[in-house]
Write a protein that holds these residues in place. Structure first.
Motif, PDB file in Angstrom:
ATOM      1  N   ASN A  27       0.903  -1.233  -0.272  1.00 19.49           N
ATOM      2  CA  ASN A  27       0.129   0.093  -0.369  1.00 19.49           C
ATOM      3  C   ASN A  27       0.535   1.303  -0.120  1.00 19.49           C
ATOM      4  OD1 ASN A  27      -2.806  -1.170   0.011  1.00 19.49           O
ATOM      5  ND2 ASN A  27      -1.254  -2.259   2.297  1.00 19.49           N
ATOM      6  N   VAL A  28       0.905   2.165  -1.041  1.00 19.86           N
ATOM      7  CA  VAL A  28       1.835   3.166  -1.561  1.00 19.86           C
ATOM      8  C   VAL A  28       0.731   4.365  -1.413  1.00 19.86           C
ATOM      9  CG1 VAL A  28       3.008   4.463  -2.634  1.00 19.86           C
ATOM     10  CG2 VAL A  28       2.757   2.047  -2.826  1.00 19.86           C
ATOM     11  N   VAL A  29       0.534   5.191  -0.121  1.00 19.91           N
ATOM     12  CA  VAL A  29       0.275   6.328   0.210  1.00 19.91           C
ATOM     13  C   VAL A  29       1.731   7.306  -0.265  1.00 19.91           C
ATOM     14  CG1 VAL A  29      -0.127   7.934   2.328  1.00 19.91           C
ATOM     15  CG2 VAL A  29      -0.636   5.582   2.288  1.00 19.91           C
ATOM     16  N   PRO A  30       1.168   8.239  -1.999  1.00 15.60           N
ATOM     17  CA  PRO A  30       2.172   9.173  -2.132  1.00 15.60           C
ATOM     18  C   PRO A  30       2.077  10.814  -0.823  1.00 15.60           C
ATOM     19  CG  PRO A  30      -0.122   8.951  -3.499  1.00 15.60           C
ATOM     20  CD  PRO A  30       0.000   8.334  -2.037  1.00 15.60           C
ATOM     21  N   TYR A  31       3.405  10.920  -1.215  1.00  8.48           N
ATOM     22  CA  TYR A  31       3.975  11.492  -0.048  1.00  8.48           C
ATOM     23  C   TYR A  31       3.108  12.784   0.067  1.00  8.48           C
ATOM     24  CZ  TYR A  31       6.176  15.766  -2.797  1.00  8.48           C
ATOM     25  OH  TYR A  31       6.563  16.108  -3.504  1.00  8.48           O
ATOM     26  N   ASP A  32       2.602  13.415  -0.962  1.00  6.21           N
ATOM     27  CA  ASP A  32       1.836  14.687  -1.166  1.00  6.21           C
ATOM     28  C   ASP A  32       0.350  14.411  -0.900  1.00  6.21           C
ATOM     29  OD1 ASP A  32       1.356  13.293  -4.001  1.00  6.21           O
ATOM     30  OD2 ASP A  32       1.674  15.583  -4.636  1.00  6.21           O
ATOM     31  N   GLU A  33      -0.614  13.141  -0.676  1.00  6.11           N
ATOM     32  CA  GLU A  33      -1.294  12.575  -0.216  1.00  6.11           C
ATOM     33  C   GLU A  33      -1.664  12.628   1.245  1.00  6.11           C
ATOM     34  OE1 GLU A  33      -4.499  13.128  -2.347  1.00  6.11           O
ATOM     35  OE2 GLU A  33      -2.885  12.544  -3.800  1.00  6.11           O
ATOM     36  N   PRO A  34      -3.315  13.120   1.711  1.00  8.75           N
ATOM     37  CA  PRO A  34      -3.464  12.661   3.109  1.00  8.75           C
ATOM     38  C   PRO A  34      -2.533  11.571   4.055  1.00  8.75           C
ATOM     39  CG  PRO A  34      -5.155  13.247   1.997  1.00  8.75           C
ATOM     40  CD  PRO A  34      -4.239  13.309   1.415  1.00  8.75           C
ATOM     41  N   ASP A  35      -2.222  11.691   5.068  1.00  9.60           N
ATOM     42  CA  ASP A  35      -1.336  10.968   5.565  1.00  9.60           C
ATOM     43  C   ASP A  35      -2.303   9.427   6.312  1.00  9.60           C
ATOM     44  OD1 ASP A  35       0.696   9.211   7.199  1.00  9.60           O
ATOM     45  OD2 ASP A  35       1.067  10.386   8.057  1.00  9.60           O
ATOM     46  N   THR A  36      -2.753   8.648   5.452  1.00 11.35           N
ATOM     47  CA  THR A  36      -3.869   7.377   5.856  1.00 11.35           C
ATOM     48  C   THR A  36      -3.011   6.345   5.937  1.00 11.35           C
ATOM     49  OG1 THR A  36      -4.442   7.314   3.437  1.00 11.35           O
ATOM     50  CG2 THR A  36      -5.619   8.124   5.228  1.00 11.35           C
ATOM     51  N   LEU A  37      -1.183   6.302   6.203  1.00  9.82           N
ATOM     52  CA  LEU A  37      -0.990   5.548   6.306  1.00  9.82           C
ATOM     53  C   LEU A  37      -0.923   4.377   8.044  1.00  9.82           C
ATOM     54  CD1 LEU A  37       0.905   3.059   4.806  1.00  9.82           C
ATOM     55  CD2 LEU A  37       2.996   4.519   5.492  1.00  9.82           C
ATOM     56  N   PRO A  38      -0.688   5.221   8.609  1.00 12.43           N
ATOM     57  CA  PRO A  38      -1.026   4.672  10.080  1.00 12.43           C
ATOM     58  C   PRO A  38      -2.266   3.607  10.402  1.00 12.43           C
ATOM     59  CG  PRO A  38      -0.211   7.007  10.736  1.00 12.43           C
ATOM     60  CD  PRO A  38      -0.368   7.145   8.818  1.00 12.43           C
ATOM     61  N   ILE A  39      -3.697   4.126   9.474  1.00 13.70           N
ATOM     62  CA  ILE A  39      -4.602   3.082   9.792  1.00 13.70           C
ATOM     63  C   ILE A  39      -4.740   2.448   9.049  1.00 13.70           C
ATOM     64  CG2 ILE A  39      -6.989   3.822   8.439  1.00 13.70           C
ATOM     65  CD1 ILE A  39      -7.296   6.144   8.864  1.00 13.70           C
ATOM     66  N   ILE A  40      -3.371   1.816   7.616  1.00 14.18           N
ATOM     67  CA  ILE A  40      -3.208   0.773   6.901  1.00 14.18           C
ATOM     68  C   ILE A  40      -2.656  -0.224   8.031  1.00 14.18           C
ATOM     69  CG2 ILE A  40      -2.626  -0.438   5.368  1.00 14.18           C
ATOM     70  CD1 ILE A  40      -2.930   2.305   3.419  1.00 14.18           C
ATOM     71  N   PHE A  41      -1.687   0.586   9.364  1.00 15.16           N
ATOM     72  CA  PHE A  41      -0.558   0.127   9.551  1.00 15.16           C
ATOM     73  C   PHE A  41      -1.970  -1.063  10.955  1.00 15.16           C
ATOM     74  CE2 PHE A  41       2.866   1.326   7.633  1.00 15.16           C
ATOM     75  CZ  PHE A  41       3.657  -0.065   7.635  1.00 15.16           C
ATOM     76  N   ASP A  42      -2.939   0.161  11.335  1.00 17.20           N
ATOM     77  CA  ASP A  42      -3.578  -0.820  12.590  1.00 17.20           C
ATOM     78  C   ASP A  42      -4.524  -1.313  11.989  1.00 17.20           C
ATOM     79  OD1 ASP A  42      -2.389   1.239  14.262  1.00 17.20           O
ATOM     80  OD2 ASP A  42      -4.558   2.138  15.127  1.00 17.20           O
ATOM     81  N   ARG A  43      -5.126  -1.651  10.051  1.00 20.72           N
ATOM     82  CA  ARG A  43      -5.693  -2.360  10.488  1.00 20.72           C
ATOM     83  C   ARG A  43      -5.062  -4.134   9.732  1.00 20.72           C
ATOM     84  NH1 ARG A  43      -9.344  -0.086   5.380  1.00 20.72           N
ATOM     85  NH2 ARG A  43     -10.735  -2.800   5.903  1.00 20.72           N
ATOM     86  N   GLY A  44      -4.403  -4.042  10.122  1.00 24.48           N
ATOM     87  CA  GLY A  44      -3.130  -4.973   9.795  1.00 24.48           C
ATOM     88  C   GLY A  44      -2.471  -5.022   8.113  1.00 24.48           C
ATOM     89  N   LEU A  45      -2.490  -4.643   7.748  1.00 21.33           N
ATOM     90  CA  LEU A  45      -1.386  -4.277   7.225  1.00 21.33           C
ATOM     91  C   LEU A  45      -0.083  -3.409   6.558  1.00 21.33           C
ATOM     92  CD1 LEU A  45      -5.265  -3.292   4.886  1.00 21.33           C
ATOM     93  CD2 LEU A  45      -3.811  -5.843   5.607  1.00 21.33           C
ATOM     94  N   PHE A  46       0.143  -3.635   5.595  1.00 22.13           N
ATOM     95  CA  PHE A  46       1.653  -3.014   5.804  1.00 22.13           C
ATOM     96  C   PHE A  46       1.725  -1.298   4.131  1.00 22.13           C
ATOM     97  CE2 PHE A  46       4.288  -6.149   3.845  1.00 22.13           C
ATOM     98  CZ  PHE A  46       3.561  -6.254   2.998  1.00 22.13           C
ATOM     99  N   GLY A  47       2.305  -0.619   3.941  1.00 24.82           N
ATOM    100  CA  GLY A  47       2.783   0.523   3.093  1.00 24.82           C
ATOM    101  C   GLY A  47       3.683   1.622   3.254  1.00 24.82           C
ATOM    102  N   ILE A  48       4.207   2.534   2.334  1.00 23.87           N
ATOM    103  CA  ILE A  48       5.256   3.142   2.565  1.00 23.87           C
ATOM    104  C   ILE A  48       4.560   4.261   2.248  1.00 23.87           C
ATOM    105  CG2 ILE A  48       5.609   2.288   0.215  1.00 23.87           C
ATOM    106  CD1 ILE A  48       8.742   2.041   0.713  1.00 23.87           C
ATOM    107  N   TYR A  49       5.547   5.198   2.004  1.00 26.01           N
ATOM    108  CA  TYR A  49       5.865   6.662   1.656  1.00 26.01           C
ATOM    109  C   TYR A  49       6.177   6.782   0.556  1.00 26.01           C
ATOM    110  CZ  TYR A  49       3.998   8.451   6.310  1.00 26.01           C
ATOM    111  OH  TYR A  49       3.139   7.864   7.123  1.00 26.01           O
ATOM    112  N   HIS A  50       5.984   7.358  -0.721  1.00 28.56           N
ATOM    113  CA  HIS A  50       6.297   7.483  -2.223  1.00 28.56           C
ATOM    114  C   HIS A  50       6.193   8.404  -3.069  1.00 28.56           C
ATOM    115  CE1 HIS A  50       8.870   6.026  -5.186  1.00 28.56           C
ATOM    116  NE2 HIS A  50       8.303   6.155  -6.329  1.00 28.56           N
ATOM    117  N   ASP A  51       6.866   9.224  -3.360  1.00 30.94           N
ATOM    118  CA  ASP A  51       6.677  10.309  -4.476  1.00 30.94           C
ATOM    119  C   ASP A  51       6.655   9.825  -5.597  1.00 30.94           C
ATOM    120  OD1 ASP A  51       6.544  12.647  -6.556  1.00 30.94           O
ATOM    121  OD2 ASP A  51       8.437  13.241  -5.020  1.00 30.94           O
ATOM    122  N   TRP A  52       5.147   9.676  -6.580  1.00 32.52           N
ATOM    123  CA  TRP A  52       5.895   8.818  -8.407  1.00 32.52           C
ATOM    124  C   TRP A  52       6.462   9.061  -8.310  1.00 32.52           C
ATOM    125  CZ3 TRP A  52       5.607   3.931  -7.734  1.00 32.52           C
ATOM    126  CH2 TRP A  52       4.688   3.251  -7.440  1.00 32.52           C
TER     127      TRP A  52
END
Length: 750
Positions: free
Chosen positions: A631-656
């Motif tokens: 799960n990629v959360v673009p660096y200029d989009e709302p920071d929802t990555l903690p939500i993704i981890f809390d639901r037992g998934l993982f991801g990373i920040y990135h600039d496309w």
């Protein structure tokens, strides 16, 4: 009874009775027409689901009649249409009676009262077939074109997405502005953090990237028709941000692994990466965990370097992975069971779901954790241990190329349930414990650090000295050592430490070393932010995220984190309601359309990337399949990555506008959902399409959901790359594109 007699004998019926009946019937018909007719704000169209005869369609197009669609088109429309739990039905299910419409509105109003606010959408207007375009080759035969450019009204006049009509769709709600004080982005947090410490590198590179944005239509057309092969040495395994030889040559120091960190070209390359000679379709999971094609990753260096450590062996045309290694000679499963016996509270797959494997080698540990319902994120640098991460990804194990150097890891704070390091040889204790403090930043309060390196169990002078340093450092960090034990069957030991859950220990230490971070130090800032040798205080007071451990897996997958509260979510409603709606929406989309309508062989899909993940609903909808999603959360989009981890998934920040830290040909499927509006303001669409082509395996798939202009621009670029367009579908300015990558490469001279 009198009325009955009149209807039995027409000859006896008086004329005034017949006249009265006629007037009554006419009034009824007029009333029914007035009630059922659409208002000026609605779309005046009724679409029926009848089979399409291609000859009839062609004749109707010629005559200018609106096209009607097969029932399967309704399923695809449903997935493009908004993410609202209020209206899960397809618009192609036929007309609704006025009574049913009133019932729907009443249900919406009752739902609004339960959720504490009005819904953004009061009624879903029926689709106008004159605004639709639908082409499909989902069955894998020759492409069937059903396009009619006249069917697509690009200006969306009178469409269901027309705000002037007072009707809003979920797509528009999805793209609405959000409260900046609630939803930070990595662009905000990281830039503020770097400004505070005086780091100028990021800003200068961003400015240079802006120069790559095409300025007119002619530039776009020239770009789309020109693809060239990367012709330099090492292009077959090219990672632009890790193979920037010019930038690396200018480094003044390499003592902190600066040369293994990201150094992205100011002008991102758009050449096409070649394939290795004799490239094969990857071995499917789970067989790939044990063997892969040597020709896909033809690197004998690691085989030679690790020949005595049983990591990987070459046997004929395959690379074989025995499932063992330096630290677990009896196999990874034996080692995993040993760890669980050492700390029973680990509860693999229930309590401990997401784990970060540092210095993972070929990631056998992570590969066998899947049997325990654990989701591992493995990483190692691109260094002299040739292609470790490439081997891991070819095996179907999640991994990225990264290093513990001078910059923070690209993850939020307080998200990993556990962190593992087996003989990773990282000098955790030096320079004030800076590297271990970075792991402390990303480790969840109450989470475990599992260390099975040689200082734990070897008694020579060097290892004993390191153990003393580590013991002092972990105590100063308020980590409790919950276990230190030996596995006598293999002669290795493990030490397990637990991060505290409150700030009590931090505030009552006799010495403030390592120091607490400044109160304005943003722990979630991670995009090119330098590491600092300090301890971030744990969440408390009005900052509840991280205070509570998520529910046990799998319940946490679909449970909204309690810390979301009633703050406004991304789609305009309370965040918890947004989370639930998003989860239900993607479950419908994946189940009814992606898995059944696009022609994808999901048994061949193992490595998946969601390039703009938002709440992680797409990944959650695929959780029952034997695959994993980055799960990629673009660096200029709302920071929802903690939500993704809390639901037992993982991801990373990135600039496309930069390359992803992964080798070429490492993903089977890419999912893109409204990514390009922001990206194309800073770099060309071709830059991102070239990166998609680099990441995706031959015969891999991409599913793209975008505005029609963005979709058509991407489609043009992909057709120039000879990707096979399997389906395009658009309605009211929003589109779906399903494409499959082919084995085509440009000639070396093109």
């Amino acid at each position: 009874m009198a009325a009955g007699r009149y209807f039995q004998n027409d000859k006896r019926t008086p004329s005034y009775v017949m006249a009265s009946i006629a007037i009554f019937v006419a009034l009824c018909l007029l009333g029914m027409w007035m009630l059922s007719a659409p208002s000026g704000d609605e779309i005046a169209s009724n679409v029926k689901t009848i089979p399409v005869d291609e000859g009839d369609v062609a004749q109707k197009k010629k005559e200018g009649e609106p096209q009607q669609f097969e029932e399967s088109a309704g399923n695809v429309e449903q997935e493009i249409s908004p993410k609202l739990e209020e209206n899960p039905q397809s618009e192609y299910e036929g007309e609704k009676s006025e009574e049913n419409k009133q019932t729907d509105v009443q249900q919406l109003e009752e739902k609004d009262e339960r959720e504490g606010g009005p819904s953004e959408v009061k009624e879903e207007p029926e689709a106008d077939p004159s605004n639709d375009k639908y082409t499909t080759d989902a069955q894998g035969g020759d492409e069937i074109e059903k396009k009619d450019e006249g069917l697509l009204q690009k200006e969306d006049k009178g469409s269901a997405f027309d705000e002037s009509s007072g009707v809003q769709s979920e797509i528009q709600i999805e793209n609405k502005e959000i409260p900046n004080d609630k939803w930070q982005t990595q662009a905000n947090e990281s830039e503020e953090e770097k400004e505070k410490i005086g780091d100028e590198e990021f800003g200068s590179e961003k400015q240079l990237r802006n120069e790559n944005v095409p300025t007119n239509q002619e530039d776009l057309e020239n770009e789309s028709n020109q693809w060239v092969l990367c012709g330099f040495d090492g292009a077959v395994d090219y990672i632009p941000c890790l193979d920037n030889k010019e930038a690396i040559a200018k480094l003044t120091s390499r003592s902190h692994y600066e040369h293994r960190e990201r150094h992205c070209p100011s002008r991102p390359p758009t050449c096409v990466v070649p394939y290795p000679e004799n490239y094969h379709k990857p071995v499917p999971w789970p067989k790939s965990r044990n063997e892969i094609w040597y020709s896909n990753v033809p690197h004998p260096g690691l085989v030679t370097y690790k020949k005595d450590q049983n990591w990987v062996k070459k046997a004929g045309d395959k690379l074989i992975f025995p499932g063992s290694g330096t630290q677990f000679t009896h196999g990874a499963l034996h080692y995993i069971q040993f760890l669980e016996q050492a700390v029973s509270d680990l509860m693999w797959g229930k309590h401990t779901r997401t784990i970060l494997d540092v210095g993972c080698g070929v990631a056998s540990f992570g590969g066998f954790l899947f049997e325990k319902e654990v989701l591992p994120m493995s990483f190692a640098p691109k260094d002299e241990h040739e292609a470790q991460i490439q081997l891991a990804l070819e095996r179907g194990i999640p991994a990225i190329s990264a290093v513990m150097g001078t910059k923070r890891l690209v993850f939020p704070s307080n998200v990993y349930d556990a962190i593992h390091c087996a003989r990773c040889r990282v000098p955790w204790h030096i320079e004030g414990g800076k590297l271990l403090l970075e792991l402390n930043r990303v480790l969840r309060p109450g989470g475990y650090f599992i260390w099975s390196a040689t200082p734990v169990y070897r008694k020579d002078e060097e290892n004993v000295g390191i153990w003393k340093e580590m013991s002092a450092l972990t105590k100063a960090m308020c980590w409790d050592m919950v276990a230190k034990t030996m596995d006598s069957s293999v002669g290795i030991g493990v030490a397990v430490f637990r991060k505290p859950t409150t700030n009590f220990c931090y505030e009552n230490r006799k010495e403030s070393s390592p120091p607490l971070c400044d109160s304005d130090d943003k722990p979630d800032a991670a995009w090119y932010v330098p590491m600092t040798a300090c301890i971030h205080k744990l969440p408390e007071g009005e900052d509840p995220r991280g205070k509570e451990w998520p529910q046990e897996w799998p319940l946490r997958l679909t449970t909204a984190p309690t810390w979301l509260g009633n703050e406004r979510g991304l789609y305009g409603r309370p965040a918890a309601a947004d989370f639930r709606s998003d989860t239900e929406h993607w479950q419908r989309v994946v189940t009814k359309s992606y898995r059944n309508e696009l022609g994808i062989d999901w048994s061949s899909v193992r490595n998946v990337m969601d390039m703009k993940a938002v709440y992680g609903g797409f990944a959650a909808a695929l959780a029952s399949l034997p695959l994993w999603v980055m799960n990629v959360v673009p660096y200029d989009e709302p920071d929802t990555l903690p939500i993704i981890f809390d639901r037992g998934l993982f991801g990373i920040y990135h600039d496309w506008c930069e390359s992803f830290s992964s080798y070429p040909r490492t993903y089977d499927l890419l999912h893109v959902d409204h990514l390009f509006d922001k990206v194309k303001k800073r770099c060309s669409v071709k830059v991102v399409v070239a990166e998609m082509d680099r990441l995706l395996r031959p015969e891999g798939w991409m599913i793209l959901r975008e505005s029609v202009p963005n979709m058509e621009e991407v489609e043009t670029l992909l057709k120039a790359l000879h990707w096979d367009v399997k389906m395009t579908y658009s309605i009211n300015g929003e589109g779906l594109l399903a494409v499959q990558k082919t084995k085509w490469r440009p000639s070396a001279t093109s």
